[in-house]
Design a protein around this motif. Structure first.
Motif, PDB file in Angstrom:
ATOM      1  N   GLY A   1      -7.572  -5.340   1.358  1.00 44.78           N
ATOM      2  CA  GLY A   1      -8.602  -6.314   1.703  1.00 44.78           C
ATOM      3  C   GLY A   1      -8.469  -7.582   0.899  1.00 44.78           C
ATOM      4  O   GLY A   1      -8.591  -8.697   1.434  1.00 44.78           O
TER       5      GLY A   1
ATOM      6  N   LYS B   1     -14.448   5.506  -0.129  1.00 43.40           N
ATOM      7  CA  LYS B   1     -13.413   5.531   0.903  1.00 43.40           C
ATOM      8  C   LYS B   1     -13.918   4.869   2.183  1.00 43.40           C
ATOM      9  O   LYS B   1     -13.222   4.083   2.824  1.00 43.40           O
ATOM     10  CB  LYS B   1     -12.981   6.980   1.156  1.00 43.40           C
TER      11      LYS B   1
ATOM     12  N   SER C   1     -12.390   1.188   3.335  1.00 38.71           N
ATOM     13  CA  SER C   1     -11.533   1.187   4.525  1.00 38.71           C
ATOM     14  C   SER C   1     -12.126   0.329   5.635  1.00 38.71           C
ATOM     15  O   SER C   1     -11.400  -0.385   6.338  1.00 38.71           O
ATOM     16  CB  SER C   1     -11.293   2.616   5.020  1.00 38.71           C
TER      17      SER C   1
ATOM     18  N   THR D   1      -3.440   0.173   7.621  1.00 42.89           N
ATOM     19  CA  THR D   1      -4.845  -0.017   7.251  1.00 42.89           C
ATOM     20  C   THR D   1      -5.753   0.739   8.211  1.00 42.89           C
ATOM     21  O   THR D   1      -6.733   1.367   7.787  1.00 42.89           O
ATOM     22  CB  THR D   1      -5.190  -1.511   7.251  1.00 42.89           C
TER      23      THR D   1
ATOM     24  N   CYS E   1      -7.323   0.454  -0.133  1.00 44.24           N
ATOM     25  CA  CYS E   1      -7.974  -0.420   0.848  1.00 44.24           C
ATOM     26  C   CYS E   1      -8.565  -1.661   0.177  1.00 44.24           C
ATOM     27  O   CYS E   1      -8.545  -2.755   0.754  1.00 44.24           O
ATOM     28  CB  CYS E   1      -9.062   0.347   1.596  1.00 44.24           C
TER      29      CYS E   1
ATOM     30  N   MET F   1      -6.196   4.369   7.443  1.00 39.43           N
ATOM     31  CA  MET F   1      -7.117   4.715   6.365  1.00 39.43           C
ATOM     32  C   MET F   1      -8.557   4.876   6.856  1.00 39.43           C
ATOM     33  O   MET F   1      -9.399   5.412   6.149  1.00 39.43           O
ATOM     34  CB  MET F   1      -7.072   3.650   5.271  1.00 39.43           C
ATOM     35  N   ARG F   2      -8.824   4.428   8.059  1.00 38.00           N
ATOM     36  CA  ARG F   2     -10.148   4.660   8.651  1.00 38.00           C
ATOM     37  C   ARG F   2     -10.259   6.089   9.181  1.00 38.00           C
ATOM     38  O   ARG F   2     -11.343   6.625   9.359  1.00 38.00           O
ATOM     39  CB  ARG F   2     -10.360   3.667   9.803  1.00 38.00           C
TER      40      ARG F   2
ATOM     41  N   ALA G   1     -11.559  -3.328   4.502  1.00 38.31           N
ATOM     42  CA  ALA G   1     -10.162  -3.750   4.555  1.00 38.31           C
ATOM     43  C   ALA G   1      -9.734  -4.071   5.977  1.00 38.31           C
ATOM     44  O   ALA G   1      -9.044  -5.077   6.225  1.00 38.31           O
ATOM     45  CB  ALA G   1      -9.261  -2.660   3.978  1.00 38.31           C
ATOM     46  N   LEU G   2     -10.135  -3.246   6.920  1.00 38.74           N
ATOM     47  CA  LEU G   2      -9.747  -3.478   8.311  1.00 38.74           C
ATOM     48  C   LEU G   2     -10.370  -4.771   8.839  1.00 38.74           C
ATOM     49  O   LEU G   2      -9.708  -5.565   9.523  1.00 38.74           O
ATOM     50  CB  LEU G   2     -10.157  -2.286   9.175  1.00 38.74           C
TER      51      LEU G   2
ATOM     52  N   PRO H   1       0.838  -1.208   0.000  1.00 37.16           N
ATOM     53  CA  PRO H   1       0.000   0.000   0.000  1.00 37.16           C
ATOM     54  C   PRO H   1       0.869   1.254   0.000  1.00 37.16           C
ATOM     55  O   PRO H   1       1.346   1.701   1.039  1.00 37.16           O
ATOM     56  CB  PRO H   1      -0.793  -0.134   1.303  1.00 37.16           C
TER      57      PRO H   1
END
Length: 386
Positions: free
Chosen positions: A256, A322, A326, A358, A252, A361-362, A329-330, A84
């Motif tokens: 993921g 987004k 995100s 990751t 993301c 990105m949240r 992905a988390l 990333p």
């Protein structure tokens, strides 16, 4: 990583080219450089030579003539191989997009080909220690000084400025601001400018792209540093924020996919009580759910890029992409770590070290709460909360 996304021939070639370069280095390269504080110059140069840094920039300025849809493919595929790259989102995408939309031809000729061929990088200086999400309340100030400006203030959580030749700086314009309206101006400031200094922020993020506080102590820039029109920076900066949100969605989506793929491979091979652990619904169902959510985030990202490239208002779509990507992905990364058991926390499997980038990105470049505010107020027409 096609999944539900149906690549056209051009995107398929882009994805295959990106994958070949990523596989040449491997996720371990990214993590090892991140742990050691090293650079990724070899990878960056290979991406540049293959035309993968400027796919979205105009051909006349050294780019590939594509758009956000092409940029999404590259960023997503790199992340799907465990890489990333925040600097890709920042330098060619955010800064490149703002310059392409608002800079003079002279500034475009100076910077866009260099961003596309990888010979130069540019950081993005918006966030500040006290302003938070309120970009209208920036304290960093530019004041007229002869034919140029003097800039003073500080910026916080500025990614990869140690690698950059310049920073695209957003500042309050003292000459165009009033008590009721704070006007912004945008400048390209060389990182070696007198009065500019940086200090690394120690974080838990394992990435070659580090975070910094930037100090500006009466930094003098000439008229050539101004992007577009003085005092019109708020509108200009937003031309880079939608691409930023779209490409964070792509990043993301790739993470993921990387997490789910690693977990599925492990669940097929790892046996307990003489059967693969993936045969148990306690393992398979959460991974299937994670895959579904990752694919939905990828679809939202692809749609936001499509709208942006068509010249439509992509703000809602970019924020949704987004947010969805995100969150997915988390969750996927957490489930992948859980599937691996104790191995999920080892360096060998390269999962836990991606957690904090990751998780970032949240919160960045816009927090999930601010996305929800935007959707509530703009999409649902609910009363403003701030």
């Amino acid at each position: 990583m096609p999944g539900l996304i149906s690549d056209n021939d051009e995107h398929r070639l882009l994805r295959e080219t990106t994958a070949r370069i990523a596989e040449k280095y491997g996720a371990s390269y990214f993590l090892e450089r991140g742990r050691a504080g090293g650079d990724i110059d070899e990878l960056w140069q290979d991406l540049a030579v293959s035309g993968l840094l400027g796919v979205h920039l105009p051909e006349e300025y050294g780019g590939g003539g594509g758009g956000m849809a092409e940029a999404v493919v590259v960023v997503e595929e790199l992340a799907a191989h465990g890489m990333p790259l925040l600097i890709w989102v920042i330098s060619p995408a955010i800064c490149g997009s703002i310059l392409n939309n608002h800079a003079t031809d002279e500034m475009k000729r100076r910077w866009l080909p260099a961003l596309a061929d990888g010979s130069k990088k540019m950081a993005f200086g918006l966030t500040e220690p006290d302003a938070g999400s309120n970009s209208h309340d920036l304290k960093t100030t530019a004041r007229r000084d002869g034919d140029g400006w003097t800039i003073s203030g500080s910026k916080y959580y500025i990614s990869a400025i140690d690698q950059a030749d310049a920073v695209l700086l957003v500042a309050r314009d003292a000459d165009h601001s009033t008590d009721s309206r704070k006007a912004l101006s945008l400048f390209v400031v060389p990182t070696d400018a007198l009065g500019l200094s940086i200090q690394k922020i120690d974080t838990s993020i394992v990435s070659p792209d580090k975070q910094f506080t930037v100090f500006l102590d009466d930094v003098r820039v000439g008229p050539e540093a101004l992007i577009g029109h003085a005092g019109n920076g708020l509108r200009q900066v937003f031309s880079g924020l939608n691409p930023e949100r779209i490409l964070v969605g792509a990043l993301c989506g790739g993470i993921g996919n990387y997490a789910v793929t690693k977990a599925a491979d492990y669940a097929r091979d790892r046996q307990v009580w003489s059967v693969p652990i993936g045969a148990h619904q306690g393992i398979s169902h959460p991974l299937a759910a994670a895959h579904i959510e990752v694919e939905l985030g990828r679809l939202a990202t692809a749609r936001s890029a499509e709208l942006f490239d068509a010249g439509e208002n992509a703000a809602e779509a970019a924020n949704i992409a987004k947010y969805a990507a995100s969150e997915a992905a988390l969750k996927a990364l957490d489930q992948s770590i859980q599937t691996h058991g104790g191995n999920g926390l080892t360096h060998e499997y390269g999962l836990s070290e991606l957690w904090f980038v990751t998780r970032l990105m949240r919160t960045a470049p816009v927090s999930r709460e601010m996305v929800l505010n935007f959707v509530a107020q703009t999409s649902l027409n609910l009363p403003r909360s701030y």
